[in-house]
Motif scaffolding. Sequence first.
Motif, PDB file in Angstrom:
ATOM      1  N   THR A 232       0.711  -0.846   0.340  1.00  0.00           N
ATOM      2  CA  THR A 232      -0.009   0.214   0.062  1.00  0.00           C
ATOM      3  C   THR A 232       0.862   1.010   0.074  1.00  0.00           C
ATOM      4  O   THR A 232       1.260   1.062   1.124  1.00  0.00           O
ATOM      5  CB  THR A 232      -1.165   0.002   1.204  1.00  0.00           C
ATOM      6  OG1 THR A 232      -1.383  -0.941   1.038  1.00  0.00           O
ATOM      7  CG2 THR A 232      -1.350   1.157   0.798  1.00  0.00           C
ATOM      8  N   ILE A 233       0.012   1.828  -0.835  1.00  0.00           N
ATOM      9  CA  ILE A 233       1.469   3.059  -1.229  1.00  0.00           C
ATOM     10  C   ILE A 233       1.063   4.519  -1.106  1.00  0.00           C
ATOM     11  O   ILE A 233       1.692   5.963  -1.295  1.00  0.00           O
ATOM     12  CB  ILE A 233       2.454   3.517  -3.138  1.00  0.00           C
ATOM     13  CG1 ILE A 233       2.109   3.332  -3.902  1.00  0.00           C
ATOM     14  CG2 ILE A 233       3.541   1.949  -2.741  1.00  0.00           C
ATOM     15  CD1 ILE A 233       2.668   3.358  -4.870  1.00  0.00           C
ATOM     16  N   GLY A 234      -0.457   4.536  -1.160  1.00  0.00           N
ATOM     17  CA  GLY A 234      -1.553   5.672  -0.883  1.00  0.00           C
ATOM     18  C   GLY A 234      -2.047   5.646  -0.531  1.00  0.00           C
ATOM     19  O   GLY A 234      -3.013   4.370  -0.519  1.00  0.00           O
ATOM     20  N   VAL A 235      -3.386   6.113   0.094  1.00  0.00           N
ATOM     21  CA  VAL A 235      -4.666   6.396   0.638  1.00  0.00           C
ATOM     22  C   VAL A 235      -5.466   7.336   0.155  1.00  0.00           C
ATOM     23  O   VAL A 235      -4.260   9.099   0.651  1.00  0.00           O
ATOM     24  CB  VAL A 235      -4.198   6.011   2.291  1.00  0.00           C
ATOM     25  CG1 VAL A 235      -3.709   7.075   2.640  1.00  0.00           C
ATOM     26  CG2 VAL A 235      -5.876   6.158   2.847  1.00  0.00           C
TER      27      VAL A 235
ATOM     28  N   ALA B 100      -2.725  10.489   1.076  1.00  0.00           N
ATOM     29  CA  ALA B 100      -1.243  10.168   1.277  1.00  0.00           C
ATOM     30  C   ALA B 100      -0.662   9.765   0.262  1.00  0.00           C
ATOM     31  O   ALA B 100      -1.136   8.243   0.361  1.00  0.00           O
ATOM     32  CB  ALA B 100      -0.656  10.459   3.606  1.00  0.00           C
ATOM     33  N   VAL B 101       0.705   9.549   0.086  1.00  0.00           N
ATOM     34  CA  VAL B 101       1.310   8.843  -0.191  1.00  0.00           C
ATOM     35  C   VAL B 101       2.894   9.118   0.158  1.00  0.00           C
ATOM     36  O   VAL B 101       3.812   9.237   0.872  1.00  0.00           O
ATOM     37  CB  VAL B 101       1.904   9.890  -1.817  1.00  0.00           C
ATOM     38  CG1 VAL B 101       2.555   8.290  -2.629  1.00  0.00           C
ATOM     39  CG2 VAL B 101       0.912   9.792  -2.743  1.00  0.00           C
ATOM     40  N   LYS B 102       2.984   7.625   0.384  1.00  0.00           N
ATOM     41  CA  LYS B 102       4.113   7.240   1.093  1.00  0.00           C
ATOM     42  C   LYS B 102       5.604   8.123   0.398  1.00  0.00           C
ATOM     43  O   LYS B 102       6.034   8.115  -1.097  1.00  0.00           O
ATOM     44  CB  LYS B 102       4.923   5.791   0.856  1.00  0.00           C
ATOM     45  CG  LYS B 102       4.120   4.556   1.354  1.00  0.00           C
ATOM     46  CD  LYS B 102       4.871   3.244   1.407  1.00  0.00           C
ATOM     47  CE  LYS B 102       3.911   2.263   2.833  1.00  0.00           C
ATOM     48  NZ  LYS B 102       4.896   1.001   2.844  1.00  0.00           N
ATOM     49  N   PRO B 103       6.552   8.633   1.389  1.00  0.00           N
ATOM     50  CA  PRO B 103       7.263   9.021   1.562  1.00  0.00           C
ATOM     51  C   PRO B 103       7.922   9.330   0.127  1.00  0.00           C
ATOM     52  O   PRO B 103       8.854   9.994  -1.091  1.00  0.00           O
ATOM     53  CB  PRO B 103       8.541   9.765   2.435  1.00  0.00           C
ATOM     54  CG  PRO B 103       7.544   9.876   3.418  1.00  0.00           C
ATOM     55  CD  PRO B 103       6.732   8.342   3.063  1.00  0.00           C
ATOM     56  N   ASN B 104       8.658   7.405  -0.288  1.00  0.00           N
ATOM     57  CA  ASN B 104       9.864   7.552  -1.589  1.00  0.00           C
ATOM     58  C   ASN B 104       9.122   7.045  -2.821  1.00  0.00           C
ATOM     59  O   ASN B 104       9.273   7.031  -3.772  1.00  0.00           O
ATOM     60  CB  ASN B 104      10.166   5.500  -0.983  1.00  0.00           C
ATOM     61  CG  ASN B 104       9.425   4.462  -0.364  1.00  0.00           C
ATOM     62  OD1 ASN B 104       8.392   5.082   0.020  1.00  0.00           O
ATOM     63  ND2 ASN B 104       9.907   3.535  -0.479  1.00  0.00           N
ATOM     64  N   PHE B 105       7.605   7.471  -2.385  1.00  0.00           N
ATOM     65  CA  PHE B 105       6.766   7.402  -3.595  1.00  0.00           C
ATOM     66  C   PHE B 105       6.517   9.499  -4.239  1.00  0.00           C
ATOM     67  O   PHE B 105       5.595   8.983  -4.681  1.00  0.00           O
ATOM     68  CB  PHE B 105       5.652   6.449  -3.417  1.00  0.00           C
ATOM     69  CG  PHE B 105       5.853   5.380  -3.505  1.00  0.00           C
ATOM     70  CD1 PHE B 105       5.519   4.510  -5.260  1.00  0.00           C
ATOM     71  CD2 PHE B 105       6.323   4.268  -2.335  1.00  0.00           C
ATOM     72  CE1 PHE B 105       6.834   3.145  -4.854  1.00  0.00           C
ATOM     73  CE2 PHE B 105       6.566   2.786  -2.489  1.00  0.00           C
ATOM     74  CZ  PHE B 105       6.710   2.730  -4.073  1.00  0.00           C
TER      75      PHE B 105
END
Length: 164
Positions: A51-54, A71-76
């Motif tokens: 899961t990389i974004g919500v 939100a998106v995971k910082p590395n993405f």
Amino acid sequence: MILKDVLTFLKLDNNDPIPYDLLLLADPSKRLVDQYLKQSDLYIARQNDETIGVVVLFPLAAEVVEIKNMAVKPNFHGKGVGHYLIENVVQVALLNKQKSICIGTANSSLGQLYLYQKLGFEITDIKKYFFTDNYAEPIYENGIQAKHLLVLVRQLNDLQKDKL
């Protein structure tokens, strides 16, 4: 840029675990997140099994929905995941006969303001001192204190549906 065909957009149901690690990136108050999750639909972007974004959609009125959290995971970051999430929730809103979709963000959220306006959202309101009045600890982004909530709205219609 992430290839859209490797991303999956899914609606979570009540039995799925809530991705608090992502939700709390966009809203540091778990208490506030829990309040709006009760009435919202929660969607995620997945790449492979990660899961990389919500994004959270909250009903405001019969024909208006709000993106309450995204939100998106910082590395993405910077790879198109936020764009992908918004494209998909706009389609959900259109399918649900919504007339507009709104989103609020801090005066300090420079990247988010750029993205939302690029995707057709217009600033319609400013809620002065929203962040200083509603959060116990100061929030800083880009070296700027988050004080005011900027409200942006995108009008939805059949012509926009054809553009996406």
